[in-house]
Design an enzyme around this catalytic site. Structure first.
Site, PDB file in Angstrom:
ATOM      1  N   HIS A  99      -9.783  -0.145   2.405  1.00  0.00           N
ATOM      2  CA  HIS A  99      -8.334  -0.357   2.476  1.00  0.00           C
ATOM      3  C   HIS A  99      -8.019  -1.755   2.983  1.00  0.00           C
ATOM      4  CE1 HIS A  99      -8.246   3.899   1.896  1.00  0.00           C
ATOM      5  NE2 HIS A  99      -8.804   4.140   3.052  1.00  0.00           N
ATOM      6  N   HIS A 123      -7.173   6.728  -1.546  1.00  0.00           N
ATOM      7  CA  HIS A 123      -8.621   6.919  -1.634  1.00  0.00           C
ATOM      8  C   HIS A 123      -9.078   7.134  -3.066  1.00  0.00           C
ATOM      9  CE1 HIS A 123      -7.555   8.077   2.494  1.00  0.00           C
ATOM     10  NE2 HIS A 123      -8.649   7.444   2.795  1.00  0.00           N
TER      11      HIS A 123
END
Ligand SMILES: Nc1ncnc2c1ncn2[C@@H]1O[C@H](COP(=O)(O)OP(=O)(O)O)[C@@H](O)[C@H]1O
Ligand SMILES: Nc1ncnc2c1ncn2[C@@H]1O[C@H](COP(=O)(O)OP(=O)(O)O)[C@@H](O)[C@H]1O
Ligand SMILES: [Mg+2]
Ligand SMILES: [Mg+2]
Ligand SMILES: [Mg+2]
Ligand SMILES: [Mg+2]
Lengths: 210, 357, 357, 210
Positions: free
Chosen positions: C57, C219
């Site tokens: 991320h 994700h």
């Protein structure tokens, strides 16, 4: 003679052809450049086309200079200044005229060619629009000297431009974006030579249609 | 083609509109022709810094407009040089009486358009200089090409010269500084994927699942060579060594001669890097490569510089000169002196880069 | 799979090493377990802010470590929550005696690992609180799910609470502030392409050339629905309206009760947005979407907020909470008060975000 | 009886199976999760396997607790705390033992199950590892009460676990990452139930091989 309305018809016809060939020219540029030549030319000539109605009562010199300005301020990239200069210089050679003789046309073409050479500093063999443009001008000059009609001479010029375009296929580019590719620029047509050949072909066609 | 856009024709305009909405405190825009410029321009007596080029390299150049960097940016269509009238408009909007430096990436289109713009501006009484950035070592032969392309060093030059303008350097001194940055900066880039020009709608080139393109520019054009994928360390080493071992590079460029009111040819030479040099190291994403991967590249780059006795004194890691959503990265190394370093560190406030304030 | 990496197993480690090489003035790292923390930690008497979660991320969370934001980050494997011992290590490294706030994104793994870490830390005498971020309005039903996911609001909470720590707020007050930020923030995201987890080596999902996934997390997991591609304006409107029109959202969360030394259940409710609210608007790239497209989204978002009487007082546009190289974007709106705004504006110096210094 | 060396053999066998099924478990997780379950489990059990040599002279309780700690500190995600808790709680039920009776095994399994339920707050039907684990423990208990041998009972437990795993196929997930998918989580096996069923199957096999 090529009349003012034939000149307008030429620009109109070329704009339509470019719109039609937009993807093709862009694909050519994708292979050895940055995939925008058709997009650039179309943006410019759509602007030119949109201004043609306001040109109905203008002289040929003004029409061509206006075309050059429109291209200069809308195309960008390499082809913007080159085609822009071509039309501006061409227009300067036929100032105030409502019709063009064979000699006027030669001056117009030569003026355009010189402008492009000065601006881009390229010569035949560099794999640029010059490869189509210079043989076209030379072909036109030879044909008129040989006593051919304007339409015949322009047709020969267009043939020469297309031969010049085809001759770019095996060349290694030495100017513009394609030059970065070195050997890899071989076996591709030059996009600018291709659009230039179309310019001369549509001029010949417009002159013939009268 | 999958992009967050409305129509390909509106991409540049709407993106500028969004920027202005987001950064109205810093930026203003002029439309048709498009110019992004500092909200507080013109700055009286301060040299104005203008750059421009095709869009699609965001945040360059619009994201670099602000205090300590550019005064204005002229964004062209995607990957297409802006037009002379646009550059002229930029110069008019931001000239504060001390003249305008155009930072020009060395591409045929950019060079020709900026030259025409400089001619027009100078004829209208605005003192304009153009300095070329030509730092891409992937272009080997300048005799048979249009010369080296302008890539990553552009970002560093815009920053350093923008700081100099803020400090009150005059036009000739900034032009000189910009030339110094250019000859001391070298870059090389590579791509893992192609990008897609919105108006074209399909990828510019196709790369196989195990292929990469090395020595690319920033316009989705094919590169020096296509080869099998390698590891990040190998790719970094390949690019870093080409940069570090690049020899003295000479070429002739055209600069405006304000006395003669015409272009003059100037021969310039890049001095090679040498052990003991201090560097700004810039690891750049082509757009689609995440910053985590850039750090993997930076890690190896730092090791290699160290082995060559080159000291990285500052770094910049992120997507700053991109090719739309292309995956890939480029490396730029710039040899700096104390002056450049002090300018680099001085306050900066732009949408894309900010520090010291 | 084409990535600038060496081996999938080394991605996280080498990326941290690169970060430390690039930002050694700001950051230090502890390896095995991996922690990225402020070079000047522990800060005596100042609450330490820790966050963590799967890697992939970036720049979150490591890029947000620095003055005015996180004190430490615990990066897990790609898209995998870090482990309790790792979070405990982070707490030990940075606790300055005033306790540690863990900012936890609401995913089963993150929640369980952070709860175990908090239990361990509290049992070792470090005062630790966990505050959940659960702001993803794409998750509709909290009765039959693990609740809303934690997405974009995390970035804003880390910034605002980090500023509060810098100002000397005590642990309970920062925990309270963090809860306030969470209940006033809402997000939604979408994807144009999948990402590829390095260890898996192939895309997590496949999307057709004219498809997009709406309501995704961060994700690479499938989203709420798959639908035909739409224009940027339509996509922005879809997401913005889901956010703006979202009703009062209630759920029970577990927080640490320091008196009872055990978890207690707390019911919290997000107040809906209302005309007149002031917002921080955050338009985020999932990694592969260039900033030019984000500005096109921001343009429409600003129009929509305006139509709803919502005033955007600050904005953040860029790739800050990503899913590797995924193309797509998310929108976060956070209702702020004067206190949050002042904290937002205070000096900040991290690798990824910097202003005021 | 299940001996200490059978326990070690079980962990070794399971680690190998997970390594072999890594891609399969990850693919299951790609469909309704985030494509890492096989990767997570493999990272954890490779660590467990690497520590087995140091466990050669340890009691079963220590081995299991050590396994739990290793998983906790290496797996991460949802499965890390869940499998970690499973082994730690299981180990606590068989402290200091060198061999396990049928009852010890029941305590071990029940302890693990309770730990996972407490940690994850899920129940049968939520489409999690509990869907395989709970029927397995119940199956084992029923079989031993019916007088079957440990190996027979573990085999029935493994059968029940696999049936429970298969029963997750049509379910809508209510816990973990898959729950975000709502209806779209249907028609997929739960990855954690699948890895859990493998855990019971390898236990039965290791007990049988003795
Ligand atoms: N120096 C030059 N002289 C003449 N023509 C050139 C020169 N450089 C480029 N060209 C022409 O321009 C064409 C490319 O135009 P275009 O794709 O529109 O611009 P760009 O290269 O900036 O993207 C080439 O195919 C070539 O014919
Ligand atoms: N609350 C829970 N209780 C029991 N098992 C759960 C719970 N949440 C998730 N799981 C199990 O964990 C598995 C996913 O594990 P894994 O993919 O390793 O973690 P993550 O979801 O964090 O990526 C699911 O398939 C499910 O069986
Ligand atoms: Mg082109
Ligand atoms: Mg171009
Ligand atoms: Mg995970
Ligand atoms: Mg998973």
């Amino acid at each position: 003679m090529v009349t003012q309305s034939q000149v307008l018809a030429w620009l109109d016809r070329y704009a339509d052809l470019i719109a039609e060939q937009r993807e093709y020219l862009t694909e050519l540029d994708a292979a050895i450049g940055d995939a925008d030549h058709g997009i650039n030319m179309n943006r410019g000539f759509q602007k030119v086309k949109s201004q043609l109605p306001t040109m109905a009562d203008k002289d040929i010199g003004s029409i061509l200079k206006n075309t050059g300005m429109a291209l200069l301020s809308s195309v960008g990239g390499a082809s913007g200044p080159l085609y822009g200069t071509l039309f501006m210089r061409a227009g300067m050679k036929v100032d105030k005229k409502q019709a063009l003789t064979a000699d006027d046309l030669l001056a117009l073409l030569q003026g355009g060619l010189e402008g492009v050479i000065q601006r881009g500093k390229s010569q035949v063999g560099d794999k640029t629009m010059i490869d189509a443009f210079q043989p076209a001008v030379e072909g036109y000059e030879a044909a008129t000297h040989a006593g051919k009609s304007v339409v015949e001479a322009l047709t020969e010029a267009a043939d020469a431009a297309e031969a010049g375009r085809d001759a770019t296929l095996p060349l290694i580019a030495r100017k513009g974006r394609a030059s970065y590719l070195g050997e890899r620029s071989k076996d591709h047509l030059d996009p600018g030579a291709t659009s230039l050949a179309m310019l001369i072909r549509t001029l010949a066609e417009s002159a013939a249609e009268g | 083609m999958k992009k967050l856009i409305n129509s390909p024709d509106d991409v540049v305009r709407e993106s500028i509109e969004g920027m202005i909405l987001a950064h109205g405190d810093l930026l203003k825009a002029h439309y048709e022709p498009n110019v992004i410029y500092r909200a507080d321009a013109p700055l009286n007596g301060q040299v104005a810094l203008v750059s421009g080029g095709g869009s699609g390299h965001e945040p360059m150049h619009g994201g670099f407009v602000g205090l300590g960097m550019l005064t204005a940016a002229a964004p062209g269509e995607v990957f297409t040089s802006p037009t002379p009238d646009q550059m002229l408009e930029a110069a008019k909007l931001v000239d504060g009486g001390a003249g305008v430096l155009n930072i020009v990436k060395n591409y045929t289109g950019d060079v020709m358009n900026f030259e025409m713009a400089a001619e027009l501006a100078n004829s209208e009484g605005i003192a304009v200089r153009n300095i070329l950035i030509d730092d891409d070592v992937a272009v080997k032969d300048s005799l048979y090409t249009a010369g080296r392309r302008g890539v990553g060093t552009t970002v560093l030059a815009e920053r350093i010269c923008g700081a100099a303008a803020e400090r009150g350097y005059d036009l000739d001194r900034i032009a000189d500084l910009c030339r110094q940055v250019n000859i001391n900066g070298r870059s090389m880039g590579m791509a893992l994927t192609s990008c897609t020009v919105p108006a074209k709608g399909s990828p510019t080139f196709e790369l196989g699942e195990r292929e990469m393109e090395i020595g690319i520019g920033i316009h989705g054009e094919p590169g020096q060579a296509r080869m099998d994928m390698k590891s990040a360390d190998e790719i970094t080493e390949m690019m870093a060594l080409e940069i570090i071992n690049d020899g003295a590079y000479s070429r002739t460029v055209r600069e405006w001669d304000s006395e003669a009111e015409d272009w003059k040819e100037v021969e310039i030479t890049d001095p090679p890097f040498a052990s003991g040099d201090r560097l700004i190291a810039f690891v750049n994403s082509m757009g689609g490569t995440p910053v985590s991967e850039l750090y993997i590249v930076y890690r190896k780059l730092a090791q290699i510089c160290d082995q060559h006795g080159l000291t990285i004194v500052r770094n910049l890691v992120g997507p700053y000169i991109t090719s739309l959503e292309m995956q890939g990265a480029s490396i730029t190394l710039l040899k700096v002196d104390d002056e450049m370093l002090a300018l680099w560190d001085s306050p900066l406030n732009t949408p894309a880069l900010r520090w010291g304030m």
